[in-house]
Design a protein around this motif. Structure first.
Motif, PDB file in Angstrom:
ATOM      1  N   LEU A 211       0.823  -1.200   0.000  1.00 34.34           N
ATOM      2  CA  LEU A 211       0.000   0.000   0.000  1.00 34.34           C
ATOM      3  C   LEU A 211       0.863   1.258   0.000  1.00 34.34           C
ATOM      4  N   GLU A 212       2.059   1.187   0.601  1.00 31.15           N
ATOM      5  CA  GLU A 212       2.973   2.326   0.556  1.00 31.15           C
ATOM      6  C   GLU A 212       3.429   2.575  -0.885  1.00 31.15           C
ATOM      7  N   GLN A 213       3.728   1.514  -1.628  1.00 27.86           N
ATOM      8  CA  GLN A 213       4.114   1.681  -3.029  1.00 27.86           C
ATOM      9  C   GLN A 213       2.965   2.272  -3.841  1.00 27.86           C
ATOM     10  N   LEU A 214       1.730   1.854  -3.539  1.00 31.55           N
ATOM     11  CA  LEU A 214       0.586   2.396  -4.255  1.00 31.55           C
ATOM     12  C   LEU A 214       0.415   3.883  -3.957  1.00 31.55           C
ATOM     13  N   CYS A 215       0.621   4.292  -2.692  1.00 33.97           N
ATOM     14  CA  CYS A 215       0.543   5.722  -2.350  1.00 33.97           C
ATOM     15  C   CYS A 215       1.616   6.502  -3.090  1.00 33.97           C
ATOM     16  N   HIS A 216       2.813   5.950  -3.204  1.00 33.60           N
ATOM     17  CA  HIS A 216       3.876   6.627  -3.954  1.00 33.60           C
ATOM     18  C   HIS A 216       3.492   6.785  -5.414  1.00 33.60           C
ATOM     19  N   SER A 217       2.855   5.758  -5.988  1.00 37.22           N
ATOM     20  CA  SER A 217       2.471   5.857  -7.398  1.00 37.22           C
ATOM     21  C   SER A 217       1.398   6.924  -7.625  1.00 37.22           C
ATOM     22  N   LEU A 218       0.634   7.252  -6.562  1.00 32.82           N
ATOM     23  CA  LEU A 218      -0.376   8.305  -6.670  1.00 32.82           C
ATOM     24  C   LEU A 218       0.176   9.679  -6.309  1.00 32.82           C
ATOM     25  N   GLY A 219       1.434   9.745  -5.880  1.00 27.27           N
ATOM     26  CA  GLY A 219       2.071  11.027  -5.582  1.00 27.27           C
ATOM     27  C   GLY A 219       2.008  11.428  -4.124  1.00 27.27           C
ATOM     28  N   PHE A 220       1.804  10.448  -3.214  1.00 30.32           N
ATOM     29  CA  PHE A 220       1.717  10.758  -1.791  1.00 30.32           C
ATOM     30  C   PHE A 220       2.927  10.139  -1.096  1.00 30.32           C
ATOM     31  N   TYR A 221       3.799  11.033  -0.527  1.00 30.50           N
ATOM     32  CA  TYR A 221       5.055  10.571   0.053  1.00 30.50           C
ATOM     33  C   TYR A 221       5.216  10.960   1.519  1.00 30.50           C
ATOM     34  N   HIS A 222       4.448  11.957   1.983  1.00 26.93           N
ATOM     35  CA  HIS A 222       4.743  12.538   3.298  1.00 26.93           C
ATOM     36  C   HIS A 222       3.491  12.541   4.176  1.00 26.93           C
ATOM     37  N   PHE A 223       3.759  12.573   5.510  1.00 24.77           N
ATOM     38  CA  PHE A 223       2.671  12.581   6.480  1.00 24.77           C
ATOM     39  C   PHE A 223       1.823  13.838   6.351  1.00 24.77           C
ATOM     40  N   ASP A 224       2.484  15.015   6.119  1.00 20.31           N
ATOM     41  CA  ASP A 224       1.705  16.251   6.083  1.00 20.31           C
ATOM     42  C   ASP A 224       0.767  16.297   4.875  1.00 20.31           C
ATOM     43  N   GLN A 225       1.123  15.566   3.799  1.00 18.08           N
ATOM     44  CA  GLN A 225       0.200  15.482   2.672  1.00 18.08           C
ATOM     45  C   GLN A 225      -1.104  14.795   3.095  1.00 18.08           C
ATOM     46  N   ILE A 226      -0.954  13.657   3.757  1.00 20.87           N
ATOM     47  CA  ILE A 226      -2.132  12.890   4.163  1.00 20.87           C
ATOM     48  C   ILE A 226      -2.903  13.638   5.243  1.00 20.87           C
ATOM     49  N   ALA A 227      -2.186  14.324   6.169  1.00 21.91           N
ATOM     50  CA  ALA A 227      -2.856  15.039   7.252  1.00 21.91           C
ATOM     51  C   ALA A 227      -3.696  16.195   6.723  1.00 21.91           C
ATOM     52  N   ALA A 228      -3.355  16.725   5.524  1.00 17.55           N
ATOM     53  CA  ALA A 228      -4.076  17.874   4.981  1.00 17.55           C
ATOM     54  C   ALA A 228      -5.256  17.484   4.107  1.00 17.55           C
ATOM     55  N   TRP A 229      -5.555  16.184   3.951  1.00 15.18           N
ATOM     56  CA  TRP A 229      -6.661  15.780   3.077  1.00 15.18           C
ATOM     57  C   TRP A 229      -8.003  16.210   3.667  1.00 15.18           C
ATOM     58  N   THR A 230      -8.857  16.746   2.781  1.00 11.92           N
ATOM     59  CA  THR A 230     -10.221  17.083   3.170  1.00 11.92           C
ATOM     60  C   THR A 230     -11.116  15.844   3.019  1.00 11.92           C
ATOM     61  N   ALA A 231     -12.388  16.007   3.388  1.00  8.90           N
ATOM     62  CA  ALA A 231     -13.318  14.875   3.278  1.00  8.90           C
ATOM     63  C   ALA A 231     -13.479  14.441   1.823  1.00  8.90           C
ATOM     64  N   ASP A 232     -13.556  15.394   0.877  1.00  7.55           N
ATOM     65  CA  ASP A 232     -13.676  15.031  -0.537  1.00  7.55           C
ATOM     66  C   ASP A 232     -12.420  14.324  -1.031  1.00  7.55           C
ATOM     67  N   GLU A 233     -11.251  14.782  -0.556  1.00  5.56           N
ATOM     68  CA  GLU A 233     -10.008  14.155  -0.991  1.00  5.56           C
ATOM     69  C   GLU A 233      -9.876  12.740  -0.402  1.00  5.56           C
ATOM     70  N   VAL A 234     -10.314  12.575   0.842  1.00  2.00           N
ATOM     71  CA  VAL A 234     -10.308  11.225   1.441  1.00  2.00           C
ATOM     72  C   VAL A 234     -11.207  10.289   0.636  1.00  2.00           C
ATOM     73  N   ALA A 235     -12.382  10.798   0.206  1.00  2.00           N
ATOM     74  CA  ALA A 235     -13.290   9.972  -0.592  1.00  2.00           C
ATOM     75  C   ALA A 235     -12.644   9.585  -1.917  1.00  2.00           C
ATOM     76  N   TRP A 236     -11.892  10.491  -2.535  1.00  2.00           N
ATOM     77  CA  TRP A 236     -11.243  10.173  -3.810  1.00  2.00           C
ATOM     78  C   TRP A 236     -10.186   9.092  -3.611  1.00  2.00           C
ATOM     79  N   VAL A 237      -9.355   9.243  -2.570  1.00  3.07           N
ATOM     80  CA  VAL A 237      -8.300   8.260  -2.340  1.00  3.07           C
ATOM     81  C   VAL A 237      -8.917   6.902  -1.996  1.00  3.07           C
ATOM     82  N   ASP A 238      -9.965   6.902  -1.168  1.00  2.00           N
ATOM     83  CA  ASP A 238     -10.632   5.635  -0.830  1.00  2.00           C
ATOM     84  C   ASP A 238     -11.105   4.911  -2.082  1.00  2.00           C
ATOM     85  N   ALA A 239     -11.612   5.677  -3.053  1.00  2.00           N
ATOM     86  CA  ALA A 239     -12.154   5.066  -4.262  1.00  2.00           C
ATOM     87  C   ALA A 239     -11.074   4.647  -5.244  1.00  2.00           C
TER      88      ALA A 239
END
Length: 278
Positions: A211-239
């Motif tokens: 799952l870490e490799q999959l996050c990297h392929s989507l452009g997510f590398y850092h904790f502050d990126q994930i901490a800044a996700w809004t509800a709409d962005e969380v829904a997009w990543v979940d999907a």
């Protein structure tokens, strides 16, 4: 006399056995059943009488001697008088054909009896038409008219004819991808991790090596990126987490990432740092 003595000894033996059984019944009723003495004796006496009669009948009745025919008993055999067959008819004697011979000799010129005329052959029944053997429905079957209209509409193409168009590729995966792209809003992604390298996303509970490799392929590398996700962005990543849909919400990645981005630890990250995970 011996027969009488034998019969008396058999009867005495039978009643002795019955008395023993009755005495045993009295003892059992007194010891095990808890009966009163009078009740036990009464039941034992009844048992003695019944068993005595039964034993006398079974062991002391007289049996016929071997080969003796009991009156009224059908043995299946009977004597056949001489000159009578088993069916009850007299057997023909040799004198009968001898008596018939002179009669035949006395009439040498007698005309032979006419031969019996052959019986007329039975008239042959007319053969039933072939169609009568078929079962015909009393009313039209459902869909019969439609099948009759479509009969003959199928045909084979000759060789060299234009081949049928290939079936379209399965669009289910594409439809799922389009539907996932329409859910929520895509978070801001990075082309590569910042200086110092990517954060260890496996310290977030729910993110393993794949799952870490999959996050990297989507452009997510850092904790502050994930901490800044809004509800709409969380829904997009979940999907859009192929094979791991819904993990962001289910494992609460945003809250864990906010704690780790601030420099604090979580109970799960401590286990990862100690080498107890993966």
């Amino acid at each position: 006399m011996s027969d009488k003595n034998g019969g008396m000894s058999c009867a005495l033996g039978s009643w002795a056995m019955a008395a023993g059984a009755g005495l045993l019944a009295i003892v059992l009723l007194l010891v095990l059943g808890g009966w009163s003495f009078i009740g036990a004796v009464f039941i034992g006496g009844i048992a003695t009488v019944v068993l005595g009669l039964l034993f006398s009948f079974l062991f002391c009745r007289s049996l016929p001697a071997p080969g003796t025919v009991v009156p009224g008993q059908d043995t299946g055999m009977r004597a056949v008088p001489p000159g009578e067959s088993e069916a009850g008819h007299h057997a023909p004697t040799a004198a009968a054909p001898a008596a018939a011979a002179p009669v035949a000799a006395a009439e040498p010129d007698a005309a032979p009896a006419p031969a019996a005329a052959p019986a007329p052959a039975a008239e042959a029944a007319p053969a039933a038409p072939a169609d009568e053997s078929l079962v015909k429905p009393s009313k039209p079957l459902a869909g019969q008219a439609e099948l009759a209209e479509r009969k003959g509409s199928w045909k084979y193409e000759a060789e060299g004819a234009s081949a049928a168009p290939a079936p379209a590729a399965d669009t289910g995966a594409a439809a799922d991808t389009d539907a996932a792209a329409d859910v929520g809003q895509r978070p801001v992604a990075l082309d590569a991790p910042r200086e110092g390298g990517a954060d260890d996303l496996k310290r977030i509970k729910g993110i393993g090596p794949k799952l870490e490799q999959l996050c990297h392929s989507l452009g997510f590398y850092h904790f502050d990126q994930i901490a800044a996700w809004t509800a709409d962005e969380v829904a997009w990543v979940d999907a859009n987490l192929e094979g791991f849909k819904g993990r962001v919400t289910r494992d609460n990645w945003v809250e864990q990432a906010a704690t780790l981005a601030s420099g604090e630890e979580t109970a799960f990250s401590k286990k990862v740092d100690q080498g107890n995970m993966y």
